[in-house]
Design a protein around this motif. Structure first.
Motif, PDB file in Angstrom:
ATOM      1  N   ASP A   1       3.910 -33.218  59.821  1.00 41.10           N
ATOM      2  CA  ASP A   1       4.303 -34.158  60.874  1.00 41.10           C
ATOM      3  C   ASP A   1       4.517 -35.546  60.269  1.00 41.10           C
ATOM      4  O   ASP A   1       5.477 -36.249  60.599  1.00 41.10           O
TER       5      ASP A   1
ATOM      6  N   GLY B   1      -1.962 -30.447  58.310  1.00 44.49           N
ATOM      7  CA  GLY B   1      -1.109 -30.941  59.391  1.00 44.49           C
ATOM      8  C   GLY B   1      -0.143 -32.021  58.928  1.00 44.49           C
ATOM      9  O   GLY B   1       0.545 -32.650  59.733  1.00 44.49           O
TER      10      GLY B   1
ATOM     11  N   LYS C   1      11.620 -31.359  62.762  1.00 47.86           N
ATOM     12  CA  LYS C   1      10.517 -30.758  62.011  1.00 47.86           C
ATOM     13  C   LYS C   1      10.088 -29.468  62.692  1.00 47.86           C
ATOM     14  O   LYS C   1       9.965 -29.421  63.918  1.00 47.86           O
TER      15      LYS C   1
END
Ligand code: ASP
Ligand code: MG
Length: 416
Positions: A160, A157, A7
């Motif tokens: 993730d 975010g 990632k």
């Protein structure tokens, strides 16, 4: 053949030059025989711009279901762009690659828009087969699809979490989170230059660190990794593809042989302390108080109750974020008669400092070392709370850095 999920966050794909570097890393790993799914964030700053655009277009309707579904359509576009760009950049290097959007890999989500949760993946999307056949799957992070077939996003975010979810679904051997730091540190290196990169940290410790302000990974991604036992590694995307770049492994406690008693010191300045004096000391008072806070969406953290001086009276102290404290104050003042307290005090110049370590489970004396170190610096402790692997104290915000440094030294975390 190893299956790996990689990632890359926003700073790692910030422009075409950085994307080209990411493509070099991916190509290097593919050449080593790894089967790859690569999750990308939007270019850094892009999501913020998209959020502003959505708000600007909506005007006064900036909240609620009437806004959130189209907000998702707008903000998810950042990741669509980078997934296409990286796929092109990989093809330029002669690799087989294609982009996958949330709806194409059918990452199903629930609980509406803006902060959706992952339900699971449909099995017939073809993603797993493509990866197995050696095509690099370049996946747009952060986005999924609702049961109504609409675009959803996982909250800020969230890429993730996409990465860990894909790793679990593909049964990958590891999930590498490439970012702009080279690992997880014992504390914030800006405060303590002697902070060290941890080789390994347990899921539990990482959860505490993530929720206490070490913003390397989205908290939900760590929960997901723990639940599915996905080994996660945090490492920097800046070095050359073949550089020595070990990063930090986030793994199960059993895989950590040398357990440190304390592995990290964290702090948070975004704290407020609310004290209610002279509540009635009888069943149901706390239940009513915290039900009220929950209903208003105030996330309460430390709670201490103690007898007050008068008969059948108690004082309650709790902490919440500074941002929530205004709402808490208003609601409590508005409910003074129902809750029946004598007075209230709200302080915002407080900070929470914590020491974290799985070794605490089996060692005594951690509290003693912590309190002694703070005492040596003449720092007064306002509130204390503990869990199996963490001790937190609330102190005057002015002493945050001093406390973090003192504790880092007291627990032998300083690099020599
Ligand atoms: N682009 C999204 C954000 O900035 C998701 C992510 O990068 O993880 O929040
Ligand atoms: Mg991030």
């Amino acid at each position: 053949m190893a299956r790996s999920v990689l990632k890359f966050g926003g700073t790692s794909v910030a422009d075409l030059e950085r994307i080209s570097h990411v493509a070099d890393i991916v190509a290097y790993r593919a050449a080593r025989g790894e089967k790859l799914a690569v999750i990308v964030s939007a270019m850094s700053g892009e999501t913020n711009k998209l959020v502003e655009l959505a708000r600007g277009a909506a005007g006064e309707h900036v909240t609620g279901p009437d806004f959130n579904d189209e907000y998702d359509v707008v903000v998810a576009s950042g990741e669509q762009v980078t997934s296409g760009l990286l796929a092109l950049s990989l093809r330029k290097r002669g690799l087989k690659a294609r982009s996958w959007l949330g709806w194409q890999m059918q990452m199903n989500t629930r609980e509406g828009h803006g902060a959706a949760r992952i339900d699971g993946f449909a099995e017939d999307s073809g993603l797993s087969e493509a990866v197995e056949a050696g095509e690099v799957a370049v996946i747009a992070g952060f986005q999924g699809v609702t049961s109504e077939g609409r675009v959803s996003t996982l909250g800020r975010g969230g890429s993730d979490t996409t990465a860990v979810a894909v790793a679990a679904a593909l049964n990958a051997d590891q999930c590498d989170i490439y970012t702009d730091v080279d690992g997880v540190y014992t504390t914030d290196p800006r405060i303590v230059p002697q902070a060290q990169r941890l080789e390994k940290v347990s899921y539990e410790e990482m959860l505490e660190m993530a929720s206490l302000g070490a913003k390397v990974l989205q908290t939900r991604s760590v929960e997901l990794a723990m639940n599915h036992q996905v080994p996660v590694r945090v490492l920097s995307s800046f070095p050359a593809p073949d550089a020595d770049n070990p990063g930090t492994w986030v793994c199960s406690e059993d895989e950590i042989v040398e357990k440190q008693i304390v592995n990290g010191v964290t702090y948070s300045r975004d704290e407020a302390k609310v004290t209610l004096y002279g509540l009635e000391d009888k069943p149901g008072v706390s239940a009513r108080l915290f039900a009220l806070m929950a209903r208003e969406g105030v996330n309460v953290d430390m709670i201490v109750q103690a007898n007050a001086r008068g008969p059948e009276r108690a004082n309650i102290v709790f902490t919440c974020t500074s941002a929530d404290s205004q709402k808490a104050e208003q609601v409590l003042l508005g409910s003074k008669d129902i809750l029946n307290f004598e007075s209230m005090d709200v302080t915002r110049d407080v900070a929470k400092v914590s020491v974290i370590g799985v070794g605490m489970k089996s060692h005594t004396g951690v509290a003693e070392t912590m309190f002694e170190a703070l005492y040596q610096k003449n720092i007064n402790i306002d509130v204390i709370s503990t869990s199996e692997i963490k001790i937190s104290v609330l102190i005057d915000a002015d002493y945050t850095e001093l406390a973090v440094r003192a504790l880092h030294t007291a627990f032998d975390l300083d690099a020599t």
